[in-house]
Design an enzyme around this catalytic site. Structure first.
Site, PDB file in Angstrom:
ATOM      1  N   ARG A  33       5.752   9.559   3.138  1.00 23.69           N
ATOM      2  CA  ARG A  33       6.338  10.909   3.080  1.00 23.69           C
ATOM      3  C   ARG A  33       7.628  11.018   3.886  1.00 23.69           C
ATOM      4  NH1 ARG A  33       2.565  14.133   0.764  1.00 23.69           N
ATOM      5  NH2 ARG A  33       0.421  13.532   1.216  1.00 23.69           N
ATOM      6  N   HIS A  64       6.134  -1.301   0.488  1.00 20.37           N
ATOM      7  CA  HIS A  64       5.036  -2.216   0.817  1.00 20.37           C
ATOM      8  C   HIS A  64       5.171  -3.500  -0.002  1.00 20.37           C
ATOM      9  CE1 HIS A  64       2.476   0.541   3.194  1.00 20.37           C
ATOM     10  NE2 HIS A  64       3.063   1.470   2.469  1.00 20.37           N
ATOM     11  N   GLY A  85     -19.284  -9.169  -4.498  1.00 19.29           N
ATOM     12  CA  GLY A  85     -18.200  -9.943  -5.116  1.00 19.29           C
ATOM     13  C   GLY A  85     -17.982  -9.641  -6.590  1.00 19.29           C
ATOM     14  N   GLU A  96       3.718  -6.160   0.286  1.00 19.24           N
ATOM     15  CA  GLU A  96       2.436  -6.850   0.108  1.00 19.24           C
ATOM     16  C   GLU A  96       1.793  -6.564  -1.248  1.00 19.24           C
ATOM     17  OE1 GLU A  96       3.064  -4.445   2.308  1.00 19.24           O
ATOM     18  OE2 GLU A  96       1.378  -3.079   2.607  1.00 19.24           O
ATOM     19  N   CYS A 137       6.574  -0.390   6.133  1.00 22.69           N
ATOM     20  CA  CYS A 137       6.508   1.065   6.007  1.00 22.69           C
ATOM     21  C   CYS A 137       6.539   1.750   7.373  1.00 22.69           C
ATOM     22  CB  CYS A 137       5.295   1.469   5.177  1.00 22.69           C
ATOM     23  SG  CYS A 137       5.525   3.082   4.415  1.00 22.69           S
TER      24      CYS A 137
END
Ligand code: GLN
Length: 586
Positions: free
Chosen positions: A513, A560, A56, A562, A429
């Protein structure tokens, strides 16, 4: 042997050694002196690991960053990965965790994602370094004669390069505090030169440089007692690099009791108050709050001698509220995540798709829902086509990014099922590319529609390689060469995407790509698919969706999203997806 014979040799070596030492000191002295002037406006907190990895450190570094930034400091964070790899882009995510992409296109370690999420800032390639990167700069400089004929050496030139990179990251935001996480654990061969850089900084600026050791205290089942000895050894190992930790963050299953604190204090040479108990938690977002309760914030502010504002656990801060929201128990949304890598066990999965998981959480918590994720291997649907029906029990389906050919047909079947059964679908994606292929196959009737990635010889390349990627792939220039980082896109008015973002232009992060082939765009659009987000020059499809009256949420992004979801600012597309899941709840 005759003394006369060996003396000249010895003298030679002594002279050479002295030359090296004086050269070393001169180089360090001159260089550090210049750097010091810039460095000394700031405080540096190195976070190192003891005993085991995966304990952590990243979350500790992120939490420290959050604590100090909430107390009014300008904080930035640096991750040091001791690998030779220039970046994380060439590493297998199932072994090394997610590749996190920054705005500037740097492909980095997942800890960079933690820093961005906890701090709520955008970091840059200045905040990430690897052994490969450090050596590459030094070698390039040597080739350019920038060392003026000096003998370029592992020490001091490598640690000095490390220090100058730390200075660059500081200067980028004019930080008050820089948190530097040194990857790996102390005692490893790989991170010695980074510790040497830290030691040099401490030597020259003792009141500006501090060390936090995140260590692990096992509780062997046969003894049933928490053991401090491995941490004692780890501290001694760190001592052998010339470094004394200022604070120990003691990670364990249970809180640390007083006796253990005393023991660590006694044998690690650290005041008892500077040993912080950090037991396992259900939600990592509680950690900054817990740290403040343990007095870590006050202790650090005191140590770095900075006037700090109130702690984030006083009053009702945004972070405290968010941390509380992570404990929601009701309003479950069941989400299936379908992909190809999913036969490797839960541990690996949660690491490979960390940002996707966190993005789902933020949007769910913000609307008072508890997300329950189920990982489904698309290959199961290839082996047993009937099992696809099992997807009907989910409130929503996500297909995240990916590469290669394995499990692709199963994913296309999944998307078809989501489309036909009106289950909210979100493709990220590759998940967007395959969504377009599914549409081309089943609505346009192009039965062999595919992507060049799967079949380069196909006549129906609905997804094709981007023009500027061709030569890179042919010449095997694979590292750091995809379309990477932030690119703008314009949104079509009235679409699901535009309504979610509440804006007509966006900037999102990419890593791919291949792209939707413009040769098929018109046909796809006239068959009902909307390209609701396109690049400003109109050439690249960034978002595909079905209109809201045809499907509750059937949307894919070439980027993306996220990577830009943050605890305090959930991503609008994830939020729209979760809302659609809640609406159609089973
Ligand atoms: N493999 C696809 C491409 O390279 C998608 C990449 C991804 O999902 N990140 O275009």
């Amino acid at each position: 042997m005759d003394l006369a014979q060996i003396v000249p040799e010895r003298l030679f070596w002594i002279t050479k050694k002295n030359f090296i030492i004086s050269n070393y000191l001169k180089t360090i002295g001159k260089y550090l002196h210049q750097l010091e002037k810039k460095l000394s406006n700031c405080k540096y907190i190195f976070v190192v690991g003891g005993v085991i990895s995966g304990v952590g450190k990243g979350v500790t570094a992120s939490s420290l960053a959050r604590i100090l930034s909430d107390r009014g400091q300008i904080v930035t964070a640096i991750k040091i990965d001791p690998y030779i790899n220039i970046d994380a882009g060439t590493m297998n995510p199932t072994e090394h965790g997610e590749v996190f992409v920054l705005d500037d296109g740097d492909e980095t370690d997942q800890d960079m994602g933690n820093y961005e999420r906890f701090l709520g800032v955008d970091l840059s390639r200045a905040n990430y370094m690897t052994t490969g990167r450090v050596y590459q700069s030094v070698i390039e400089r040597e080739r350019n004669l920038e060392y003026n004929g000096a003998c370029v050496q592992v020490v001091p030139h490598i640690p000095l390069e490390v220090i100058s990179r730390i200075e660059n990251a500081r200067a980028r935001v004019n930080a008050d505090v820089v948190i530097i996480e040194i990857g790996g654990t102390v005692g490893e061969y790989e991170n010695i030169l980074f510790l040497e850089a830290a030691r040099l900084m401490k030597l020259r600026m003792p009141n500006h440089v501090f060390f936090v050791m995140v260590s692990y205290l096992p509780i062997p089942s046969n003894v049933g007692e928490m053991k401090t000895k491995p941490t004692q050894h780890a501290v001694r190992t760190l001592n052998s690099s010339g470094i004394q930790p200022d604070i120990i963050v003691a990670r364990s299953k249970m809180p640390l009791d007083d006796k253990r604190k005393e023991k660590l204090s006694m044998f690690c040479n650290i005041p008892k108050d500077n040993i912080i108990s950090a037991p396992d938690v259900d939600s990592i977002y509680d950690i900054p709050v817990n740290f403040e309760k343990e007095g870590l914030g006050d202790m650090i502010c005191d140590k770095i001698n900075m006037v700090c504002g109130p702690a984030l656990n006083t009053g009702s801060t945004k972070w405290k509220k968010f941390a509380k929201s992570t404990h929601v128990k009701n309003n479950v949304v069941n989400i299936a995540i379908v992909g190809k890598y999913f036969n490797t066990g839960d541990f690996t999965l949660s690491d490979s798709y960390l940002s996707v998981i966190e993005a789902i959480k933020y949007s769910s918590y913000a609307s008072g829902s508890k997300p329950v994720l189920t990982w489904i291997s698309s290959m199961d649907f290839e082996k047993n086509p009937n099992s696809i029906k099992s997807l009907s029990k989910y409130d929503g389906i996500i297909v995240p990014g990916g590469f290669g050919t394995r499990g692709i047909e199963g994913i296309i079947k999944t998307i078809e099922f989501a489309r036909k059964n009106k289950i909210p679908y979100f493709g990220l994606c590759y998940g967007m590319q395959l969504m377009v292929i599914e549409y081309a196959r089943n609505i346009l009737g192009i039965k062999d529609a595919t992507t060049r990635e799967v079949n380069p010889n196909s006549n129906s390349l609905v997804i094709d390689i981007m023009e500027d990627q061709k030569a890179k792939v042919e010449n095997k220039k694979m590292g750091g060469s995809m379309r990477l980082g932030a690119y703008p896109a314009n949104l079509k008015k009235g679409t699901i995407a535009q309504k979610a973002y509440k804006s007509s232009s966006i900037s999102e992060r990419h890593r791919h790509r291949y792209e939707v082939s413009n040769a098929y765009r018109e046909a796809l659009e006239s068959a009902g698919l909307i390209f609701s987000g396109v690049s400003p020059d109109g050439k690249l499809c960034e978002i595909a969706e079905l209109p809201a009256d045809k499907h509750p949420f059937f949307l894919g992004t070439q980027f993306h999203p996220e990577f830009k979801a943050r605890p305090l600012t959930p991503h609008p597309l994830f939020t729209a997806f979760i809302k659609a899941c809640q609406k159609g709840k089973k």
